[in-house]
Write an enzyme that holds these catalytic residues in place. Structure first.
Site, mmCIF file in Angstrom:
data_model
loop_
_atom_site.group_PDB
_atom_site.id
_atom_site.type_symbol
_atom_site.label_atom_id
_atom_site.label_comp_id
_atom_site.label_asym_id
_atom_site.label_seq_id
_atom_site.Cartn_x
_atom_site.Cartn_y
_atom_site.Cartn_z
ATOM 1 N N LYS A 80 19.275 37.794 37.728
ATOM 2 C CA LYS A 80 18.127 38.277 37.762
ATOM 3 C C LYS A 80 17.900 38.943 38.382
ATOM 4 O O LYS A 80 18.375 39.451 39.758
ATOM 5 C CB LYS A 80 16.830 37.092 37.914
ATOM 6 N N ARG A 116 20.656 26.992 34.922
ATOM 7 C CA ARG A 116 20.594 27.829 33.574
ATOM 8 C C ARG A 116 21.780 28.755 33.948
ATOM 9 O O ARG A 116 20.435 30.167 34.665
ATOM 10 C CB ARG A 116 19.402 28.495 32.722
HETATM 11 C C1 8Y4 Z 1 20.113 39.560 33.309
HETATM 12 C C2 8Y4 Z 1 20.639 39.361 32.139
HETATM 13 C C3 8Y4 Z 1 18.978 39.341 34.272
HETATM 14 C C4 8Y4 Z 1 19.341 38.439 31.730
HETATM 15 C C5 8Y4 Z 1 17.972 38.726 33.466
HETATM 16 C C6 8Y4 Z 1 18.193 38.222 32.718
HETATM 17 C C7 8Y4 Z 1 15.293 31.659 31.633
HETATM 18 C C8 8Y4 Z 1 15.508 31.016 30.398
HETATM 19 C C9 8Y4 Z 1 15.147 32.231 30.659
HETATM 20 C C10 8Y4 Z 1 14.698 30.364 32.708
HETATM 21 C C11 8Y4 Z 1 14.618 28.740 31.425
HETATM 22 C C12 8Y4 Z 1 16.895 35.807 32.087
HETATM 23 C C13 8Y4 Z 1 15.667 31.611 28.879
HETATM 24 C C14 8Y4 Z 1 14.983 35.376 31.381
HETATM 25 N N1 8Y4 Z 1 15.013 32.437 31.835
HETATM 26 N N2 8Y4 Z 1 15.076 29.542 30.409
HETATM 27 N N3 8Y4 Z 1 15.171 31.469 29.503
HETATM 28 N N4 8Y4 Z 1 14.538 29.198 32.540
HETATM 29 N N5 8Y4 Z 1 14.300 27.433 31.499
HETATM 30 N N6 8Y4 Z 1 17.118 37.124 32.425
HETATM 31 O O1 8Y4 Z 1 14.742 30.789 34.162
HETATM 32 O O2 8Y4 Z 1 17.955 35.277 31.288
HETATM 33 S S1 8Y4 Z 1 15.593 34.554 30.315
#
Ligand code: 8Y4
Length: 329
Positions: free
Chosen positions: A274, A309
């Site tokens: 993130k 996750r």
């Molecule tokens: C690079 C790749 C940088 C992805 C950021 C991201 C969460 C989630 C997401 C979380 C739960 C993400 C679906 C965002 N984050 N579900 N989902 N908890 N439960 N961003 O923190 O991965 S998507």
């Protein structure tokens, strides 16, 4: 609002509990010696034994939570894989899911809608067409699948296709049918905190006390779920790192994330790759945030998180194996 303070890890946790100086945090393996209450700071031993900061968690979704559970991320969105058609996307996602299973993921989290700020909304039928073949294929190979969606219609068909867990980044606020559909399906579920809508959530989010407000919001969502007929034991909670939070909010929330054990539910944390990691470091691109992701993941385990996750399953599993060996030494 009760927060565990003086969290103790490793062999010292057992020593402190045995000596009557600390209590197990959410069932262990950590302990905490102090607790911050509205009245001030008190010894943890002043709490009743059935206080939610102390009681063991789980089982949840078939996991006993005695060791960290690793949820591997499988995106089925065109921007994460090939530029080809939906078939190519599904094939790439299935191959990626197989790889994460081989690396030791306990759960595969399959999502077909980007919740990135500014991402174009996806019609529900497109989201369904993306995730269903991937869920079918990976569930047939024995994977435990969570469906990452905020849409009730997607929850229903995902479960028909073999999903075992619902992961909703809106904690069942994103669709008026979600509470009743989730209650009807009866599956384990992750309620994540978000402030605002994905499109606009990063436009100057504000909190007076982010950890307290996230905890209060999640407590209200747990009660809404229970009132809708969802069994309390099926609910896991998640502070939603990056969802309507700036860098300072994310850091505050991670540093005090153990405070969320007051909710009495298993705790899931998603920090993988993130943006806050780049914000604390040198502005790295997402693929270059693995080391910071693992640092934040191990910190979360040190606050008693039960489920992580992650994108990088092999690297995280290695770090967790070392962390755990040192905990139980
Ligand atoms: C690079 C790749 C940088 C992805 C950021 C991201 C969460 C989630 C997401 C979380 C739960 C993400 C679906 C965002 N984050 N579900 N989902 N908890 N439960 N961003 O923190 O991965 S998507």
């Amino acid at each position: 609002m009760h927060r565990p303070l003086a969290i103790i890890s490793g062999p010292a946790a057992r020593t402190a509990i045995a000596a009557g100086c600390a209590r197990p945090l959410a069932g262990g393996p950590l302990a905490f010696a102090l607790v911050e209450t509205p009245a001030g700071i008190e010894p943890a031993t002043a709490l009743a034994g059935d206080h939610p900061l102390i009681t063991p968690r789980g089982p949840w979704a078939g996991f006993d939570l005695s060791r960290p559970v690793i949820m591997g991320i499988v995106n089925v969105t065109p921007d994460s894989f090939s530029d080809g058609g939906d078939h190519d996307n599904a094939e790439a996602a299935i191959a990626h899911g197989r790889r994460l299973m081989a690396e030791g993921a306990d759960i595969l989290d399959i999502g077909g809608e980007s919740t990135r700020p500014g991402a174009a909304p996806v019609p529900v039928d497109v989201e369904i067409a993306r995730v269903v073949p991937v869920i079918r294929a990976l569930a047939a190979e024995g994977a435990v699948i969570s469906i990452d969606t905020r849409h009730a219609a997607v929850m229903r068909v995902a479960v028909e296709a073999g999903a075992h867990i619902i992961n909703d980044v809106t904690a069942l606020t994103g669709d008026p049918d979600s509470l009743s559909v989730a209650a009807d399906l009866g599956l384990p579920l992750v309620l994540m905190h978000i402030k605002g809508e994905p499109q606009t959530m990063q436009d100057a989010p504000r909190y007076d006390d982010v950890t307290a407000e996230v905890g209060d919001w999640l407590a209200a969502r747990i009660e809404a779920a229970v009132a809708a007929g969802i069994a309390r034991a099926t609910i896991a909670v998640d502070p939603g790192i990056g969802f309507g939070k700036n860098l300072e909010h994310n850091v505050d929330l991670l540093a005090r994330t153990g405070a969320l054990h007051r909710l009495g539910c298993p705790l899931l944390i998603g920090v993988s790759r993130k943006r806050f990691i780049a914000g604390l470091s040198r502005g790295e691109a997402a693929r270059d945030r693995v080391a910071g992701s693992i640092a934040a993941a191990l910190h979360s385990l040190g606050q008693g998180a039960h489920i992580l996750r992650v994108h990088d399953v092999a690297a995280t599993m290695q770090a967790v194996a070392v962390w755990q060996a040192l905990q139980s030494a």
